[in-house]
Design a protein around this motif. Structure first.
Motif, PDB file in Angstrom:
ATOM      1  N   GLU A   1      10.576  -2.317   9.336  1.00 38.18           N
ATOM      2  CA  GLU A   1      10.194  -1.341  10.352  1.00 38.18           C
ATOM      3  C   GLU A   1       9.347  -0.228   9.747  1.00 38.18           C
ATOM      4  O   GLU A   1       8.346   0.212  10.340  1.00 38.18           O
ATOM      5  N   ALA A   2       9.703   0.235   8.526  1.00 39.03           N
ATOM      6  CA  ALA A   2       8.922   1.285   7.865  1.00 39.03           C
ATOM      7  C   ALA A   2       7.531   0.791   7.519  1.00 39.03           C
ATOM      8  O   ALA A   2       6.540   1.523   7.671  1.00 39.03           O
ATOM      9  N   ALA A   3       7.407  -0.459   7.063  1.00 38.04           N
ATOM     10  CA  ALA A   3       6.098  -1.006   6.713  1.00 38.04           C
ATOM     11  C   ALA A   3       5.221  -1.151   7.944  1.00 38.04           C
ATOM     12  O   ALA A   3       4.022  -0.832   7.910  1.00 38.04           O
ATOM     13  N   ARG A   4       5.788  -1.623   9.053  1.00 35.91           N
ATOM     14  CA  ARG A   4       5.002  -1.771  10.277  1.00 35.91           C
ATOM     15  C   ARG A   4       4.554  -0.411  10.799  1.00 35.91           C
ATOM     16  O   ARG A   4       3.413  -0.250  11.248  1.00 35.91           O
TER      17      ARG A   4
ATOM     18  N   GLY B   1     -14.246  -3.022  -3.893  1.00 35.41           N
ATOM     19  CA  GLY B   1     -13.646  -2.151  -2.898  1.00 35.41           C
ATOM     20  C   GLY B   1     -12.403  -1.528  -3.506  1.00 35.41           C
ATOM     21  O   GLY B   1     -11.741  -2.132  -4.360  1.00 35.41           O
ATOM     22  N   TYR B   2     -12.069  -0.317  -3.087  1.00 33.80           N
ATOM     23  CA  TYR B   2     -10.940   0.403  -3.680  1.00 33.80           C
ATOM     24  C   TYR B   2     -10.040   0.964  -2.584  1.00 33.80           C
ATOM     25  O   TYR B   2     -10.524   1.529  -1.601  1.00 33.80           O
ATOM     26  N   LEU B   3      -8.726   0.817  -2.793  1.00 27.47           N
ATOM     27  CA  LEU B   3      -7.723   1.389  -1.909  1.00 27.47           C
ATOM     28  C   LEU B   3      -6.898   2.389  -2.714  1.00 27.47           C
ATOM     29  O   LEU B   3      -6.310   2.028  -3.739  1.00 27.47           O
ATOM     30  N   LEU B   4      -6.871   3.628  -2.256  1.00 30.14           N
ATOM     31  CA  LEU B   4      -6.157   4.700  -2.938  1.00 30.14           C
ATOM     32  C   LEU B   4      -5.015   5.182  -2.047  1.00 30.14           C
ATOM     33  O   LEU B   4      -5.230   5.522  -0.884  1.00 30.14           O
ATOM     34  N   THR B   5      -3.802   5.181  -2.587  1.00 31.22           N
ATOM     35  CA  THR B   5      -2.622   5.631  -1.856  1.00 31.22           C
ATOM     36  C   THR B   5      -2.119   6.914  -2.487  1.00 31.22           C
ATOM     37  O   THR B   5      -1.805   6.950  -3.684  1.00 31.22           O
ATOM     38  N   GLN B   6      -2.033   7.988  -1.695  1.00 28.84           N
ATOM     39  CA  GLN B   6      -1.649   9.300  -2.208  1.00 28.84           C
ATOM     40  C   GLN B   6      -0.519   9.890  -1.384  1.00 28.84           C
ATOM     41  O   GLN B   6      -0.311   9.526  -0.217  1.00 28.84           O
ATOM     42  N   ASP B   7       0.183  10.817  -2.011  1.00 30.52           N
ATOM     43  CA  ASP B   7       1.244  11.567  -1.356  1.00 30.52           C
ATOM     44  C   ASP B   7       0.630  12.831  -0.750  1.00 30.52           C
ATOM     45  O   ASP B   7       0.224  13.744  -1.464  1.00 30.52           O
ATOM     46  N   VAL B   8       0.536  12.875   0.574  1.00 30.90           N
ATOM     47  CA  VAL B   8      -0.042  14.017   1.279  1.00 30.90           C
ATOM     48  C   VAL B   8       1.063  14.696   2.070  1.00 30.90           C
ATOM     49  O   VAL B   8       1.442  14.252   3.162  1.00 30.90           O
ATOM     50  N   GLY B   9       1.611  15.760   1.491  1.00 27.30           N
ATOM     51  CA  GLY B   9       2.685  16.490   2.167  1.00 27.30           C
ATOM     52  C   GLY B   9       3.922  15.658   2.400  1.00 27.30           C
ATOM     53  O   GLY B   9       4.548  15.764   3.458  1.00 27.30           O
ATOM     54  N   GLY B  10       4.268  14.797   1.443  1.00 29.05           N
ATOM     55  CA  GLY B  10       5.441  13.952   1.585  1.00 29.05           C
ATOM     56  C   GLY B  10       5.200  12.698   2.392  1.00 29.05           C
ATOM     57  O   GLY B  10       6.134  11.916   2.610  1.00 29.05           O
ATOM     58  N   ARG B  11       3.959  12.480   2.824  1.00 29.92           N
ATOM     59  CA  ARG B  11       3.615  11.298   3.620  1.00 29.92           C
ATOM     60  C   ARG B  11       2.573  10.478   2.869  1.00 29.92           C
ATOM     61  O   ARG B  11       1.594  11.017   2.358  1.00 29.92           O
TER      62      ARG B  11
ATOM     63  N   PHE C   1      -4.327  -5.576  -0.858  1.00 36.43           N
ATOM     64  CA  PHE C   1      -3.805  -5.063   0.411  1.00 36.43           C
ATOM     65  C   PHE C   1      -2.287  -4.866   0.334  1.00 36.43           C
ATOM     66  O   PHE C   1      -1.754  -3.819   0.698  1.00 36.43           O
ATOM     67  N   GLU C   2      -1.608  -5.892  -0.153  1.00 36.63           N
ATOM     68  CA  GLU C   2      -0.151  -5.822  -0.228  1.00 36.63           C
ATOM     69  C   GLU C   2       0.303  -4.806  -1.265  1.00 36.63           C
ATOM     70  O   GLU C   2       1.326  -4.127  -1.088  1.00 36.63           O
ATOM     71  N   GLY C   3      -0.460  -4.675  -2.363  1.00 38.64           N
ATOM     72  CA  GLY C   3      -0.116  -3.688  -3.381  1.00 38.64           C
ATOM     73  C   GLY C   3      -0.222  -2.269  -2.859  1.00 38.64           C
ATOM     74  O   GLY C   3       0.579  -1.398  -3.232  1.00 38.64           O
ATOM     75  N   SER C   4      -1.203  -1.999  -1.988  1.00 36.18           N
ATOM     76  CA  SER C   4      -1.342  -0.648  -1.436  1.00 36.18           C
ATOM     77  C   SER C   4      -0.165  -0.301  -0.527  1.00 36.18           C
ATOM     78  O   SER C   4       0.309   0.842  -0.501  1.00 36.18           O
ATOM     79  N   ILE C   5       0.337  -1.289   0.226  1.00 33.60           N
ATOM     80  CA  ILE C   5       1.512  -1.030   1.066  1.00 33.60           C
ATOM     81  C   ILE C   5       2.741  -0.800   0.194  1.00 33.60           C
ATOM     82  O   ILE C   5       3.575   0.069   0.482  1.00 33.60           O
ATOM     83  N   LEU C   6       2.845  -1.550  -0.902  1.00 34.58           N
ATOM     84  CA  LEU C   6       3.957  -1.341  -1.828  1.00 34.58           C
ATOM     85  C   LEU C   6       3.892   0.051  -2.447  1.00 34.58           C
ATOM     86  O   LEU C   6       4.921   0.729  -2.607  1.00 34.58           O
ATOM     87  N   ASP C   7       2.670   0.518  -2.782  1.00 33.81           N
ATOM     88  CA  ASP C   7       2.510   1.885  -3.301  1.00 33.81           C
ATOM     89  C   ASP C   7       2.964   2.912  -2.270  1.00 33.81           C
ATOM     90  O   ASP C   7       3.615   3.913  -2.611  1.00 33.81           O
ATOM     91  N   ALA C   8       2.612   2.680  -1.014  1.00 31.19           N
ATOM     92  CA  ALA C   8       2.988   3.627   0.044  1.00 31.19           C
ATOM     93  C   ALA C   8       4.502   3.681   0.234  1.00 31.19           C
ATOM     94  O   ALA C   8       5.086   4.755   0.407  1.00 31.19           O
TER      95      ALA C   8
END
Length: 402
Positions: free
Chosen positions: A48-51, A76-86, A316-323
């Protein structure tokens, strides 16, 4: 040539250019369509969190943008960051990002730098990542003489060193050999555009063929006639030829326009062959390709799209895992990004395939996912609608019985 003529000639040359490369990438990118994300059996808090994360971050658009960058530039590059706890995942421009790839998992970065310039503020920024550490650097964008600095010049001021858990939050989409889809075929595109330019030049020059006047009388020394001014070429001009003079046009003996058009079409067919792009993207009339040839061209692009999906899927899957790591959510199971079928199939063909699959005993969810191309959220919505319809029918039947 004069300045005015040069400007006109450059404008004329531009008329011969066709964006074959862009259309080739658009056609291939149109078959790489992310639909959603699955976590294990797609039940539980992690799923549910991933969706929710996929939906709230509009990852379908972000992933498609990263895939487009990889198809056109090679990376192509995908960057996952912590923005205000999100957690927020963005597609980064290849011109601003560079990474060192993990030798064993090339879609993961073991170090990365993003550099960009804010011309309004007049500040250069650079962020550096290594496992567990992030640091931003800044400097003035211009030198003391008013010119913009080069990226590799000095003058950077280090900012605060930030610690975080996990590896470098950059996922890399690398096209085969690190080049764009069109890069190896630019010579063919240049040849097509050159042939088009030569055709346009030929048509323009044939409209203004060089004329020759034969049999002009000998010039009079006392009152010579400047026949160059007398026979000044102009639309609608009428010339009074001397007696015995004959007007002819020079012929360059060049091939006709039809032969040039056929040559262009041959070059386009060759380009479609080496890139695996359906010829219908560039030649709309069906007489240039047989039905079998058109199907083979589509199969080549479908096969290429499937290979690119498998190549980009780990990023793609790695970026979701990072998030999920940023949000302290333990997936616990395999994360899988779902894609729409790469082949464009009509509704009737899908319905027929779904009936055959149902007869063969395939589950309803498998049919919805693999034949109808529905995402996990869409499947849940369909199941809810079916349950509501059944409940409504049951209520109506119970009322009639009463």
């Amino acid at each position: 040539m004069g300045a005015n003529l040069r400007e006109s000639w450059v404008a004329f040359q531009r008329k011969s250019r066709t964006n074959f490369g862009g259309r080739t990438c658009e056609s291939l990118a149109g078959r790489i369509i992310p639909l959603g994300v699955r976590v294990g059996d797609n039940t539980g808090a992690a799923a549910e969190a991933a969706r929710r994360y996929y939906r709230d971050n509009r990852l379908g658009i972000v992933f498609a943008d990263a895939a487009w960058n990889a198809l056109t530039t090679g990376f192509g590059y995908l960057l996952t960051q912590d923005v205000g706890g999100r957690a927020v995942t963005t597609s980064e421009r290849p011109e601003q990002m560079i990474t060192i790839a993990d030798p064993l998992q090339p879609w993961r970065a073991i170090a990365g730098v993003k550099a960009w310039r804010d011309k309004i503020k007049g500040i250069d920024y650079a962020t550096v990542w290594v496992p567990g550490l992030e640091q931003r650097f800044t400097r003035g964008a211009k030198t003391e003489y008013g010119s913009y600095r080069r990226l590799n010049a000095d003058g950077w001021d280090p900012g605060e060193l930030v610690e975080y858990d996990g590896g470098v939050p950059i996922q890399v989409l690398e096209n085969p050999h690190g080049v764009g889809e069109v890069t190896p075929h630019r010579d063919v595109i240049d040849r097509i555009n050159l042939g088009k330019l030569q055709r346009l030049v030929t048509v323009a020059m044939q409209a203004y063929k060089q004329r020759v006047v034969e049999g002009l009388p000998e010039p009079d020394e006392e009152d010579p006639v400047d026949y160059g001014k007398v026979f000044d070429p102009a639309p609608g001009a009428i010339w009074d030829l001397p007696e015995g003079a004959k007007l002819t046009e020079l012929s360059d003996g060049s091939a006709g326009i039809q032969a040039m058009l056929q040559g262009e079409e041959a070059d386009v067919r060759e380009y479609c062959g080496v890139t695996g792009t359906p010829m219908s993207n560039f030649l709309s009339d069906s007489q240039n390709q047989s039905a079998e040839g058109a199907m083979n061209a589509k199969e080549a692009e479908i096969s290429k799209a499937e290979k690119r999906i498998e190549l980009f899927r780990p990023a793609f899957e790695g970026s979701i895992l990072d998030a999920m790591r940023v949000q302290s959510v333990d997936a616990g199971e395999t994360i899988e990004v779902e894609f729409a079928p790469t082949a464009f199939v009509s509704f009737g063909e899908r319905a027929q395939a779904a009936n055959l699959a149902k007869t063969a005993g395939m589950p309803t969810r498998w049919i919805a996912r693999n034949i109808w191309g529905q995402s996990a959220d869409q499947i849940r919505e369909i199941e809810t609608d079916i349950a509501f319809e059944q409940l409504t029918l049951f209520g109506a039947a119970d009322g009639n019985a009463a």
